[in-house]
Design an enzyme around this catalytic site. Sequence first.
Site, PDB file in Angstrom:
ATOM      1  N   ASP A 171      -4.237  -3.770   5.311  1.00 29.72           N
ATOM      2  CA  ASP A 171      -3.556  -4.307   6.492  1.00 29.72           C
ATOM      3  C   ASP A 171      -3.763  -3.367   7.680  1.00 29.72           C
ATOM      4  OD1 ASP A 171      -1.802  -2.235   5.814  1.00 29.72           O
ATOM      5  OD2 ASP A 171      -0.516  -3.611   4.698  1.00 29.72           O
ATOM      6  N   ASP A 195       3.492  11.412   8.321  1.00 22.96           N
ATOM      7  CA  ASP A 195       3.595  12.311   7.161  1.00 22.96           C
ATOM      8  C   ASP A 195       2.408  13.256   6.978  1.00 22.96           C
ATOM      9  OD1 ASP A 195       2.079  10.088   6.466  1.00 22.96           O
ATOM     10  OD2 ASP A 195       3.240   9.566   4.690  1.00 22.96           O
ATOM     11  N   ASP A 197      -2.156  -1.633  11.156  1.00 23.48           N
ATOM     12  CA  ASP A 197      -0.996  -1.290  11.961  1.00 23.48           C
ATOM     13  C   ASP A 197      -1.451  -0.904  13.361  1.00 23.48           C
ATOM     14  OD1 ASP A 197       0.784  -1.672   9.863  1.00 23.48           O
ATOM     15  OD2 ASP A 197       0.463   0.347   9.100  1.00 23.48           O
TER      16      ASP A 197
HETATM   17  P1  ATP Z   1      -1.204   2.104   2.514  1.00 18.97           P
HETATM   18  O1  ATP Z   1      -2.666   2.017   2.337  1.00 18.97           O
HETATM   19  O2  ATP Z   1      -0.473   2.362   1.262  1.00 18.97           O
HETATM   20  O3  ATP Z   1      -0.593   1.014   3.340  1.00 18.97           O
HETATM   21  P2  ATP Z   1      -0.409   3.708   4.755  1.00 18.97           P
HETATM   22  O4  ATP Z   1      -0.775   5.093   5.166  1.00 18.97           O
HETATM   23  O5  ATP Z   1      -0.751   2.615   5.702  1.00 18.97           O
HETATM   24  O6  ATP Z   1      -1.030   3.470   3.329  1.00 18.97           O
HETATM   25  P3  ATP Z   1       2.285   2.833   5.040  1.00 18.97           P
HETATM   26  O7  ATP Z   1       3.428   3.020   4.127  1.00 18.97           O
HETATM   27  O8  ATP Z   1       1.776   1.468   5.328  1.00 18.97           O
HETATM   28  O9  ATP Z   1       1.123   3.728   4.455  1.00 18.97           O
HETATM   29  O10 ATP Z   1       2.676   3.561   6.401  1.00 18.97           O
HETATM   30  C1  ATP Z   1       1.903   3.465   7.588  1.00 18.97           C
HETATM   31  C2  ATP Z   1       1.921   4.795   8.326  1.00 18.97           C
HETATM   32  O11 ATP Z   1       3.274   5.130   8.687  1.00 18.97           O
HETATM   33  C3  ATP Z   1       1.434   5.981   7.510  1.00 18.97           C
HETATM   34  O12 ATP Z   1       0.030   6.103   7.555  1.00 18.97           O
HETATM   35  C4  ATP Z   1       2.142   7.124   8.186  1.00 18.97           C
HETATM   36  O13 ATP Z   1       1.478   7.488   9.361  1.00 18.97           O
HETATM   37  C5  ATP Z   1       3.484   6.529   8.554  1.00 18.97           C
HETATM   38  N1  ATP Z   1       4.485   6.741   7.492  1.00 18.97           N
HETATM   39  C6  ATP Z   1       4.798   5.902   6.486  1.00 18.97           C
HETATM   40  N2  ATP Z   1       5.756   6.405   5.691  1.00 18.97           N
HETATM   41  C7  ATP Z   1       6.077   7.589   6.217  1.00 18.97           C
HETATM   42  C8  ATP Z   1       7.020   8.604   5.852  1.00 18.97           C
HETATM   43  N3  ATP Z   1       7.783   8.466   4.785  1.00 18.97           N
HETATM   44  N4  ATP Z   1       7.094   9.695   6.642  1.00 18.97           N
HETATM   45  C9  ATP Z   1       6.322   9.816   7.746  1.00 18.97           C
HETATM   46  N5  ATP Z   1       5.412   8.919   8.119  1.00 18.97           N
HETATM   47  C10 ATP Z   1       5.284   7.815   7.372  1.00 18.97           C
HETATM   48 MG    MG Z   2      -0.213   0.512   5.461  1.00 19.82          MG
END
Ligand code: ATP
Ligand code: MG
Length: 439
Positions: free
Chosen positions: A56, A136, A58
Amino acid sequence: MATPPKIYPRSEHMISRSLISDNALKVLYRLKKSGFQAYLVGGCVRDLLLGREPKDFDVVTDARPEQIRAIFRNCRLIGRRFRLAHVHFGEEIVEVATFRGLSGGDEETGERVLENGRLLRDNVYGSIEEDAFRRDFTVNALYYNIADFSVVDYVGGMEDHRAAILRPIGDPEQRYREDPVRMLRAVRFAVKLGFTIHPESAEVIPRLAGLLREIPAARLYDEVVKLFLSGYAVQAFEQLRHYRLFEALFPDTEACLAQEPDGFPLTFLAKALERADQRIENAQPVAPYFLFAALLWEPVRMRTRERIAAGQNEILAYQEAAGEVIARQIRHTALPRSVGLPVRELWSLQPRFARAQGGRALRLLAHPRFRAAYDFLLLRAETGEAEPALADWWTRFQGASEAEQKAMLRAGKRSSGRSRPRKRRSGAKAVKDAATSPP
Ligand code: ATP
Ligand code: MG
């Protein structure tokens, strides 16, 4: 802060727009045309840099939620504290967030609330730079700028990405304390991407792992599902145990594993996880309930054995052990009912395989959970816990014609020594049986 970001122009990175969904591109271009900044951020940029197609997209922008809504007709605002925009394109949703501040509000007035170092609320708008620092890991804080197709990096994420390092932004201990779930995310991303957790930030994890016990059990359930449905469940499991995170999530299971370090339970669970990984590799679904049934099977077996040894009948012993194990587990990872129920069904069918005579065998075959329970039985047989002959019988039975099934049932023998008369034995013999042939 206020250090200028590193800008990696289009020629210095390999993000290809062909891997970005048309809808995400539409959103980015439309924001830009309306005079706002627009970037891709987070997991999608991280994955694009690896040449992988993100699941997805963002988007972040300096537009406020109301401004975003004014631009897109197909847009819904969600979230109470921190409002996000969801732009809908049929099945696909592109999430659009306004830059979020790190400490834009006054911490004492509750805009950004910390309790014992933990972040409780985090709901102020900010600049792109602030937005980067509240994320993070460095590789999760890279911004793909639609204005010039460059990657904007405030935190050294590009270098870490190239070196395949997962590194928390800022002081690792502080960041894990703010949100202990980040430790689970570290493991998930490390195994998924094949990255190494930066040594200094890895080393503090075992000491802080216990902080997970303070996190709402529903959130941990979600994280556990993501960890074990990542397609890298075997590695995730090994890493979780290595960092002592597993015992914070599944204390009863860990206690059983610790008792028999090289023995059967580890093999069973490892096999179950291996199977899950294979299925995902083959684009077959893996039901969370199957995972949880495997993850909690050893405690169930142990408690069942104890109950049988104390004289309880097998079926009841299973039922009560199952109830007990689930009741204890939901304090750590809250299984929704839609998962807890099939987990219990799957377990309760296990002792029935060896007892199903005549009509019971056909009823078992017709049970909605038969297929999963049978897969579970196969795993048990493969790892030496159930009799292979029993698993074979069921393999043949379900593939057989009606006439063949009848013949098999007349022949009676389920497997050597297990096709017992209905009447259960009692006393010392039953206890001995329970100890030698595990439930
Ligand atoms: P995935 O492929 O699992 O979706 P992702 O990195 O996109 O990985 P998400 O949970 O969708 O993970 O979160 C999107 C973004 O939001 C992360 O890349 C990070 O920058 C931020 N983020 C998410 N959770 C946290 C957290 N617990 N603390 C700080 N930043 C976070
Ligand atoms: Mg994500």
